[in-house]
Design a protein around this motif. Sequence first.
Motif, short mmCIF file in Angstrom:
data_model
loop_
_atom_site.label_atom_id
_atom_site.label_comp_id
_atom_site.label_asym_id
_atom_site.label_seq_id
_atom_site.Cartn_x
_atom_site.Cartn_y
_atom_site.Cartn_z
N ALA A 11 0.48 -1.02 -23.46
CA ALA A 11 1.83 -0.63 -23.90
C ALA A 11 1.80 0.76 -24.52
CB ALA A 11 2.39 -1.66 -24.89
N LYS A 12 0.80 1.00 -25.35
CA LYS A 12 0.62 2.33 -25.96
C LYS A 12 0.43 3.39 -24.89
CE LYS A 12 -2.84 4.77 -28.80
NZ LYS A 12 -1.99 5.61 -29.65
N ASN A 13 -0.42 3.08 -23.90
CA ASN A 13 -0.69 4.04 -22.83
C ASN A 13 0.52 4.29 -21.93
OD1 ASN A 13 -3.79 4.93 -22.51
ND2 ASN A 13 -3.66 2.94 -23.49
N MET A 14 1.46 3.34 -21.93
CA MET A 14 2.69 3.53 -21.16
C MET A 14 3.67 4.45 -21.89
SD MET A 14 3.52 -0.33 -19.88
CE MET A 14 4.82 0.10 -18.69
N GLY A 15 3.40 4.71 -23.17
CA GLY A 15 4.25 5.61 -23.93
C GLY A 15 5.03 4.97 -25.07
N ILE A 16 4.78 3.70 -25.35
CA ILE A 16 5.40 3.08 -26.53
C ILE A 16 4.68 3.66 -27.77
CG2 ILE A 16 5.93 0.90 -27.70
CD1 ILE A 16 7.32 1.28 -24.95
N PRO A 17 5.44 4.16 -28.76
CA PRO A 17 4.81 4.86 -29.89
C PRO A 17 4.03 3.93 -30.84
CG PRO A 17 7.14 5.45 -29.70
CD PRO A 17 6.91 4.26 -28.82
N ILE A 18 2.94 3.41 -30.33
CA ILE A 18 2.04 2.59 -31.14
C ILE A 18 0.89 3.50 -31.55
CG2 ILE A 18 0.47 0.61 -31.13
CD1 ILE A 18 2.27 -0.52 -28.79
N GLU A 19 0.65 3.60 -32.86
CA GLU A 19 -0.40 4.51 -33.28
C GLU A 19 -1.74 3.80 -33.35
OE1 GLU A 19 0.78 7.39 -36.18
OE2 GLU A 19 -1.19 7.25 -37.14
N LYS A 20 -1.80 2.76 -34.18
CA LYS A 20 -3.08 2.08 -34.41
C LYS A 20 -3.06 0.65 -33.89
CE LYS A 20 -6.14 4.46 -36.85
NZ LYS A 20 -7.47 4.35 -36.32
N LEU A 21 -4.18 0.23 -33.36
CA LEU A 21 -4.35 -1.15 -32.94
C LEU A 21 -5.45 -1.77 -33.78
CD1 LEU A 21 -4.37 -0.22 -29.17
CD2 LEU A 21 -2.58 -1.57 -30.27
N TYR A 22 -5.11 -2.75 -34.57
CA TYR A 22 -6.10 -3.41 -35.41
C TYR A 22 -6.57 -4.67 -34.71
CZ TYR A 22 -4.59 -0.23 -39.08
OH TYR A 22 -4.30 0.90 -39.79
N CYS A 23 -7.87 -4.72 -34.44
CA CYS A 23 -8.46 -5.85 -33.74
C CYS A 23 -9.04 -6.80 -34.80
CB CYS A 23 -9.56 -5.33 -32.81
SG CYS A 23 -10.48 -6.62 -31.97
N ALA A 24 -8.41 -7.96 -34.98
CA ALA A 24 -8.81 -8.88 -36.05
C ALA A 24 -9.68 -10.00 -35.49
CB ALA A 24 -7.56 -9.47 -36.71
N SER A 25 -10.85 -10.20 -36.08
CA SER A 25 -11.77 -11.26 -35.66
C SER A 25 -11.96 -12.26 -36.78
CB SER A 25 -13.15 -10.67 -35.33
OG SER A 25 -13.07 -9.72 -34.30
N ASN A 26 -12.40 -13.47 -36.40
CA ASN A 26 -12.84 -14.41 -37.43
C ASN A 26 -14.35 -14.18 -37.67
OD1 ASN A 26 -14.24 -15.81 -35.39
ND2 ASN A 26 -12.59 -17.29 -35.09
N GLU A 27 -15.06 -15.19 -38.14
CA GLU A 27 -16.47 -14.95 -38.48
C GLU A 27 -17.34 -14.64 -37.26
OE1 GLU A 27 -17.76 -18.17 -41.03
OE2 GLU A 27 -16.47 -17.50 -42.66
N ASN A 28 -16.84 -14.91 -36.06
CA ASN A 28 -17.53 -14.46 -34.84
C ASN A 28 -17.12 -13.01 -34.60
OD1 ASN A 28 -18.82 -17.04 -33.82
ND2 ASN A 28 -16.68 -17.69 -34.07
N LYS A 29 -17.64 -12.09 -35.41
CA LYS A 29 -17.06 -10.75 -35.48
C LYS A 29 -17.79 -9.75 -34.58
CE LYS A 29 -19.55 -9.61 -39.75
NZ LYS A 29 -20.45 -8.65 -39.14
N VAL A 30 -18.11 -10.16 -33.39
CA VAL A 30 -18.80 -9.28 -32.44
C VAL A 30 -17.97 -8.03 -32.13
CG1 VAL A 30 -18.01 -10.64 -30.45
CG2 VAL A 30 -20.07 -9.31 -30.23
N LEU A 31 -16.66 -8.17 -32.08
CA LEU A 31 -15.80 -7.02 -31.80
C LEU A 31 -15.70 -6.08 -33.00
CD1 LEU A 31 -12.99 -8.85 -29.80
CD2 LEU A 31 -14.43 -7.00 -28.91
N PHE A 32 -15.66 -6.64 -34.19
CA PHE A 32 -15.65 -5.79 -35.39
C PHE A 32 -16.90 -4.91 -35.39
CE2 PHE A 32 -17.32 -5.16 -39.71
CZ PHE A 32 -16.29 -4.39 -40.25
N ASP A 33 -18.06 -5.53 -35.15
CA ASP A 33 -19.31 -4.76 -35.12
C ASP A 33 -19.28 -3.70 -34.02
OD1 ASP A 33 -20.18 -6.35 -37.20
OD2 ASP A 33 -21.35 -7.71 -35.92
N PHE A 34 -18.67 -4.07 -32.90
CA PHE A 34 -18.58 -3.10 -31.79
C PHE A 34 -17.76 -1.87 -32.20
CE2 PHE A 34 -16.01 -1.63 -28.11
CZ PHE A 34 -17.03 -1.04 -27.38
#
Length: 494
Positions: free
Chosen positions: A278-301
């Motif tokens: 959606a952001k790449n289509m031009g919707i003015p979204i600035e930040k995307l916060y990726c929320a993980s639980n204790e399986n936080k492999v994405l946070f570490d990434f």
Amino acid sequence: MSIMYQSTRSNSEKVTASQAILKGLADDGGLFVPDSIPAFDVPLDRLPALTYQETAYEVMKLFFDDFTEDELKNCIRGAYDDKFDTDEIAPLVKKDGVFYLELFHGKTIAFKDMALSILPHLMTTSAKKNGVTNEIVILTATSGDTGKAALAGFADVPGTSIIVFYPKDGVSPIQEKQMVTQKGANTNVVGIVGNFDDAQTGVKKMFGSRELSARMNEKGYQFSSANSINIGRLVPQIVYYVWSYGQLQKQGEISAGDTINIVVPTGNFGNILAAYYAKNMGIPIEKLYCASNENKVLFDFFETGKYDRRREFILTSSPSMDILISSNLERLIYRIAGDDAGQTEALMKALTDQGEYEITAEMRDGLTCFTGGFATEEETAHMIRQVYEKAGYVIDPHTAVAAHVCYEKAKDQGAPVVIASTASPYKFTRSVMNAVDQEKYESMGDFELVDELNQLSGVKVPPAIEEIRTAPVLHHTVCDKSEMQAAVEKILGL
Ligand SMILES: *Cc1c(COP(=O)(O)O)cnc(C)c1O
């Protein structure tokens, strides 16, 4: 110019949108991606005047450009109707200064309904467009949620049937009840003696069997898959982010062009990837916060640029995010690699062979709009209690993980924050009620808790919950994990 889809792992196969929907996965095991992300062409200040269905059309026509206007509008009409308990489909509500985009007003009261209610229509239309006359047989292994949402989506859709395998002793009693009470002449639910991995392995084996596929074809059947890497699930998820931007204007919170931030409770990375599109289509979204639980492999990434799945798998109160391999991340990797299929393939191979990979510094530059965050089990429960005490609003544990990251990192940064609220609290009543008051609710039964939650929140008990209290069990089949194919053959009369 029309959009074609190609694999994230090679440039050799180019297919149309409808072909990509039918196939699900590319032949080389990669995920289908559009060769460019189209620009949204409706002026942003017109969004508040559009209905959800109209917004859906404006987004989907850009990605599914080999569908005619009629075809696409029929799919949308068939999906986003009174199966949803609100005309808005995805209401945006403000609580304690934060906007919750409620994605749980569909049949199974979780966000997977947003895509799985339209996928069957996209799939049958795609079959017609490509001259496929076979009946489409959806084969799925589930650890609970996806199975029910897929059953509800495909139930009684002409030209399709669906077979769901679940581990007999590996899903919650409510989840099992939801599945075995599923109506619809074309639905089949089979419990297996084995775990989720056994179910998954059995299904993959059937998908890969040429012999089975040939026999099915003879009888007028072919398999397809409803899992979350299908582009027919991803694109419908872009719609509600565009919709939320219109709703913020309608509620007088922003003007067209103002930026917003988004927090998404993440597992397989499909939902947040849709926000990124959606952001790449031009919707003015600035930040995307990726929320993980204790399986936080994405946070570490996001912190280190290193994806490492070699870690303990933790069972949490937000089970739909208990994931160590986030399949849809591959589409982001492909994009930040500058649409380089060779590099993407090498990284995915490293993940399979070594259990980890590290992206280059250049690729990390493409991730600046993402911020990772995570919530522990204690923080998740605390957030449910806090939002209830401050705003009288009860959220589910998945949404609470996102709310924690929102309060920790995103709130008070200036721009309005939208949280993707992915499940109704009624779906996770026990965790929710224990979070609010452990002592008071601990000893109560599941349906007692439903009534308590109703009193506490003032939110009507959804039909999805009411129904399973009394609904008759319609599916009784149980088989050993070694008999899955025999079960399919029996169901299809092969
Ligand atoms: C599937 C699911 C998620 C995770 O979404 P992904 O697209 O897999 O990242 C989060 N919350 C709920 C309730 C879900 O069902």
